[in-house]
Write a protein that holds these residues in place. Sequence first.
Motif, mmCIF file in Angstrom:
data_model
loop_
_atom_site.group_PDB
_atom_site.id
_atom_site.type_symbol
_atom_site.label_atom_id
_atom_site.label_comp_id
_atom_site.label_asym_id
_atom_site.label_seq_id
_atom_site.Cartn_x
_atom_site.Cartn_y
_atom_site.Cartn_z
ATOM 1 N N SER A 86 -0.961 -23.937 5.388
ATOM 2 C CA SER A 86 -1.440 -23.471 6.684
ATOM 3 C C SER A 86 -1.856 -22.019 6.530
ATOM 4 O O SER A 86 -1.188 -21.243 5.845
ATOM 5 C CB SER A 86 -0.334 -23.596 7.732
ATOM 6 O OG SER A 86 0.045 -24.945 7.895
ATOM 7 N N TRP A 87 -2.958 -21.645 7.164
ATOM 8 C CA TRP A 87 -3.538 -20.309 6.967
ATOM 9 C C TRP A 87 -3.116 -19.361 8.087
ATOM 10 O O TRP A 87 -3.015 -19.739 9.253
ATOM 11 C CB TRP A 87 -5.056 -20.390 6.891
ATOM 12 C CG TRP A 87 -5.524 -20.940 5.575
ATOM 13 C CD1 TRP A 87 -5.699 -22.251 5.253
ATOM 14 C CD2 TRP A 87 -5.831 -20.184 4.411
ATOM 15 N NE1 TRP A 87 -6.099 -22.367 3.953
ATOM 16 C CE2 TRP A 87 -6.197 -21.111 3.400
ATOM 17 C CE3 TRP A 87 -5.850 -18.827 4.108
ATOM 18 C CZ2 TRP A 87 -6.574 -20.714 2.128
ATOM 19 C CZ3 TRP A 87 -6.238 -18.423 2.840
ATOM 20 C CH2 TRP A 87 -6.584 -19.364 1.851
ATOM 21 N N PHE A 88 -2.884 -18.097 7.680
ATOM 22 C CA PHE A 88 -2.549 -17.022 8.604
ATOM 23 C C PHE A 88 -3.395 -15.804 8.248
ATOM 24 O O PHE A 88 -3.990 -15.743 7.171
ATOM 25 C CB PHE A 88 -1.058 -16.663 8.501
ATOM 26 C CG PHE A 88 -0.135 -17.757 8.955
ATOM 27 C CD1 PHE A 88 0.408 -17.750 10.225
ATOM 28 C CD2 PHE A 88 0.195 -18.812 8.104
ATOM 29 C CE1 PHE A 88 1.260 -18.755 10.648
ATOM 30 C CE2 PHE A 88 1.040 -19.821 8.513
ATOM 31 C CZ PHE A 88 1.569 -19.794 9.798
ATOM 32 N N ARG A 89 -3.443 -14.845 9.155
ATOM 33 C CA ARG A 89 -4.199 -13.617 8.917
ATOM 34 C C ARG A 89 -3.337 -12.421 9.295
ATOM 35 O O ARG A 89 -2.464 -12.492 10.156
ATOM 36 C CB ARG A 89 -5.492 -13.592 9.712
ATOM 37 C CG ARG A 89 -5.304 -13.517 11.217
ATOM 38 C CD ARG A 89 -6.634 -13.390 11.972
ATOM 39 N NE ARG A 89 -7.285 -12.133 11.651
ATOM 40 C CZ ARG A 89 -7.003 -10.985 12.259
ATOM 41 N NH1 ARG A 89 -6.078 -10.927 13.204
ATOM 42 N NH2 ARG A 89 -7.647 -9.888 11.922
ATOM 43 N N VAL A 90 -3.597 -11.309 8.611
ATOM 44 C CA VAL A 90 -3.000 -10.024 8.952
ATOM 45 C C VAL A 90 -4.114 -8.991 8.944
ATOM 46 O O VAL A 90 -5.017 -9.034 8.101
ATOM 47 C CB VAL A 90 -1.871 -9.658 7.963
ATOM 48 C CG1 VAL A 90 -2.391 -9.550 6.536
ATOM 49 C CG2 VAL A 90 -1.187 -8.365 8.376
ATOM 50 N N ALA A 91 -4.081 -8.066 9.900
ATOM 51 C CA ALA A 91 -5.186 -7.105 10.073
ATOM 52 C C ALA A 91 -5.079 -5.969 9.058
ATOM 53 O O ALA A 91 -4.998 -4.784 9.413
ATOM 54 C CB ALA A 91 -5.182 -6.561 11.496
ATOM 55 N N LEU A 92 -5.088 -6.314 7.797
ATOM 56 C CA LEU A 92 -5.088 -5.348 6.700
ATOM 57 C C LEU A 92 -6.063 -5.844 5.646
ATOM 58 O O LEU A 92 -5.908 -6.956 5.140
ATOM 59 C CB LEU A 92 -3.682 -5.218 6.081
ATOM 60 C CG LEU A 92 -2.564 -4.709 6.997
ATOM 61 C CD1 LEU A 92 -1.214 -4.901 6.330
ATOM 62 C CD2 LEU A 92 -2.790 -3.231 7.340
ATOM 63 N N GLY A 93 -7.065 -5.047 5.341
ATOM 64 C CA GLY A 93 -8.077 -5.476 4.384
ATOM 65 C C GLY A 93 -8.415 -4.384 3.389
ATOM 66 O O GLY A 93 -7.628 -3.464 3.153
ATOM 67 N N ARG A 94 -9.629 -4.482 2.828
ATOM 68 C CA ARG A 94 -10.037 -3.504 1.815
ATOM 69 C C ARG A 94 -10.091 -2.097 2.395
ATOM 70 O O ARG A 94 -9.847 -1.117 1.684
ATOM 71 C CB ARG A 94 -11.409 -3.881 1.253
ATOM 72 C CG ARG A 94 -11.412 -5.190 0.461
ATOM 73 C CD ARG A 94 -12.721 -5.374 -0.289
ATOM 74 N NE ARG A 94 -12.802 -6.711 -0.872
ATOM 75 C CZ ARG A 94 -13.406 -7.730 -0.301
ATOM 76 N NH1 ARG A 94 -14.009 -7.574 0.879
ATOM 77 N NH2 ARG A 94 -13.437 -8.913 -0.891
ATOM 78 N N LYS A 95 -10.445 -1.979 3.650
ATOM 79 C CA LYS A 95 -10.498 -0.663 4.296
ATOM 80 C C LYS A 95 -9.128 0.017 4.281
ATOM 81 O O LYS A 95 -9.014 1.235 4.321
ATOM 82 C CB LYS A 95 -10.970 -0.799 5.747
ATOM 83 C CG LYS A 95 -12.371 -1.376 5.899
ATOM 84 C CD LYS A 95 -13.437 -0.352 5.577
ATOM 85 C CE LYS A 95 -14.824 -0.896 5.919
ATOM 86 N NZ LYS A 95 -15.885 0.067 5.544
ATOM 87 N N GLN A 96 -8.050 -0.792 4.240
ATOM 88 C CA GLN A 96 -6.681 -0.267 4.203
ATOM 89 C C GLN A 96 -6.078 -0.373 2.796
ATOM 90 O O GLN A 96 -4.857 -0.337 2.625
ATOM 91 C CB GLN A 96 -5.783 -1.014 5.192
ATOM 92 C CG GLN A 96 -6.114 -0.792 6.655
ATOM 93 C CD GLN A 96 -7.306 -1.610 7.111
ATOM 94 O OE1 GLN A 96 -7.567 -2.692 6.604
ATOM 95 N NE2 GLN A 96 -8.028 -1.067 8.096
ATOM 96 N N ASN A 97 -6.961 -0.549 1.791
ATOM 97 C CA ASN A 97 -6.517 -0.669 0.393
ATOM 98 C C ASN A 97 -5.544 -1.830 0.199
ATOM 99 O O ASN A 97 -4.567 -1.722 -0.542
ATOM 100 C CB ASN A 97 -5.874 0.634 -0.090
ATOM 101 C CG ASN A 97 -6.831 1.806 -0.081
ATOM 102 O OD1 ASN A 97 -7.998 1.666 -0.474
ATOM 103 N ND2 ASN A 97 -6.371 2.960 0.393
ATOM 104 N N GLU A 143 -0.796 -13.731 12.491
ATOM 105 C CA GLU A 143 -1.092 -14.821 13.412
ATOM 106 C C GLU A 143 -1.828 -15.926 12.667
ATOM 107 O O GLU A 143 -2.421 -15.705 11.604
ATOM 108 C CB GLU A 143 -1.940 -14.304 14.579
ATOM 109 C CG GLU A 143 -3.232 -13.628 14.157
ATOM 110 C CD GLU A 143 -3.907 -12.897 15.311
ATOM 111 O OE1 GLU A 143 -3.285 -12.805 16.375
ATOM 112 O OE2 GLU A 143 -5.045 -12.439 15.128
ATOM 113 N N PRO A 144 -1.785 -17.163 13.207
ATOM 114 C CA PRO A 144 -2.515 -18.274 12.573
ATOM 115 C C PRO A 144 -4.002 -17.977 12.485
ATOM 116 O O PRO A 144 -4.561 -17.236 13.292
ATOM 117 C CB PRO A 144 -2.220 -19.456 13.498
ATOM 118 C CG PRO A 144 -0.970 -19.087 14.219
ATOM 119 C CD PRO A 144 -1.011 -17.608 14.386
ATOM 120 N N ALA A 145 -4.650 -18.565 11.478
ATOM 121 C CA ALA A 145 -6.079 -18.308 11.262
ATOM 122 C C ALA A 145 -6.749 -19.543 10.699
ATOM 123 O O ALA A 145 -6.092 -20.438 10.158
ATOM 124 C CB ALA A 145 -6.271 -17.127 10.315
ATOM 125 N N ALA A 146 -8.069 -19.584 10.831
ATOM 126 C CA ALA A 146 -8.853 -20.642 10.199
ATOM 127 C C ALA A 146 -8.983 -20.346 8.712
ATOM 128 O O ALA A 146 -8.983 -19.183 8.305
ATOM 129 C CB ALA A 146 -10.232 -20.725 10.838
#
Length: 578
Positions: free
Chosen positions: A460-471, A527-530
């Motif tokens: 099951s997929w989830f997401r967190v608001a941390l990406g390359r912009k946040q290293n 949170e859950p994500a596609a």
Amino acid sequence: MPFPVTSPSLTRALAQRGYADPTAVQSAVLAPETEGRDLLVSAQTGSGKTVAFGLALASTVLGESETMPATHAPLVLVIAPTRELALQVHAELTWLYEFTRARILSCVGGMDPRREARMLAAGCHFVVGTPGRLKDHIERGNLRLDELEAVVLDEADEMLDLGFREELEFILSEAPQSRRTLLFSATIAREIAALARTYQQNALRIDTVAANQPHADIEYRAIRVLAHEQEAALVNILRAQDSRALVFCATRDTVRTLHANLTARGFTAVALSGDLSQVERNAALSALRESRAQVCIATDVAARGLDLPDLDLVIHADLPTNKATFLHRSGRTGRAGRKGVSVLLVPPQRRRRAEMLLREANAEAIWLTPPTPDEIHAKDEERLLTHPLLHETPDATKLALAAKLLERTNPELIAAAFVKLAQANLPAPAEITVLPPESTRPARAPHTTKADRAMVGHGSWFRVALGRKQNADPRWLVPLICKAGGITKQEIGAIRIFDRETKFEIAHEAAYAFANAAAAQSEARIEPAAPPGAARPHFDGKPKPGLPKKTPGKPRFAKPDGKLNEQQRRRRNKAGHA
């Protein structure tokens, strides 16, 4: 089968205590072939070992006499790993040898050594003590071993685990070579066997429990619980069981915290840890034995050798570190023929560790979820309807007072008052997440890798608001995800890092618990994500409600009158459309 004891004094003591039939270890050490020999005995905790070696020593120190002979130096030395166990052995031998006029002393850490020295100088028959204190008295000349006829090492495996080898070797080397040596241990490990070969002579080995045999009088339960709800689960288990319990924690800090929290919730609880004085430890144990306290929270070291009669429940708030610790903890219940329950609190990230412990201990556990408040209230109702006061025959005074109450008050109000009084001191149950049954959680396919799970869609997929912009980097994202959702890294599948977010896959069997745990924490919003690359909803060309219609062919930045602005004009000229 009666006790094969010839001493009338000991027979009288056994009868007075209600001992009718010997346990397995008592029968084994009193068999004819053990007479006068060194013994190497393995037996479960709570199997009656103290009475066993007390009776086994009778032929050596009593002989045909009914009373102990006059002596100045001790005849028997009993060495125990902890203060609590030494004091318990002292108490057991005191009643067993009550009618023989034996003097039995204890020498343990935490007590006044000068008082012990004075009592040793006055003479005694038995000395029961801990290795460090006994060695100290021998070195100071307070304890003489020249008349010693027998040495008993009780729970020798624990003494070695606690690092007392040097003290044991010193004490045994000071004792006469002609003595009897009785060595009792839960297991006969390599170190115990080596100790026996060095300090025993032609010892008879007695095994009262088959190898890898789990304790038959203990029921093992594993409670599946979210990591952040372990204390709530503990509260509900204590409320549902409604019996005296021993709760094991890994550290002193956890003991202090849990003791304070349970007390604040309304439980009568005591704590046992290494930073308490002997007086405080004795007070805590007395409160538990006398039913003034319901729960004891303890560390492993503080509870070694602990013997609490009528203890029905052991709870592992923190999982044991190894099989020996697990068996030792669990062995505090199910003693002397009584049934007991041993409960493991197992968060998702510790599931495999718990299964390994149970497998190593050869113990079959029932996997359950914590009791819910509704289930606890139902048990409260059942206990109330069978309350002992409702089945007692009241005396005439109480009946007369009851009649006056009925004349003045409605019977329903009297019954309601009784319910209120009976449940006044019950701690409130904790709200807890109800995990789905094990049968509804699909098992992970065997021998699959993270990549396999990602490809076949097992997660099951989830997401967190941390990406390359946040290293964002898997090296610190994985620990963050594990901590937030209470899982292990083995339950994390593929990880996809984008500019402003990271999507990651969690194995289906852990996803439900992960989602609940992640929602309750505040470090990172998860949170859950596609799944990455999932098709976006098809746009059919119809305007969405609430959005203005676009004019076909009209420039994007056109002014309301349809004329181009200066920026659009420059772009068109540059493109050759002037």
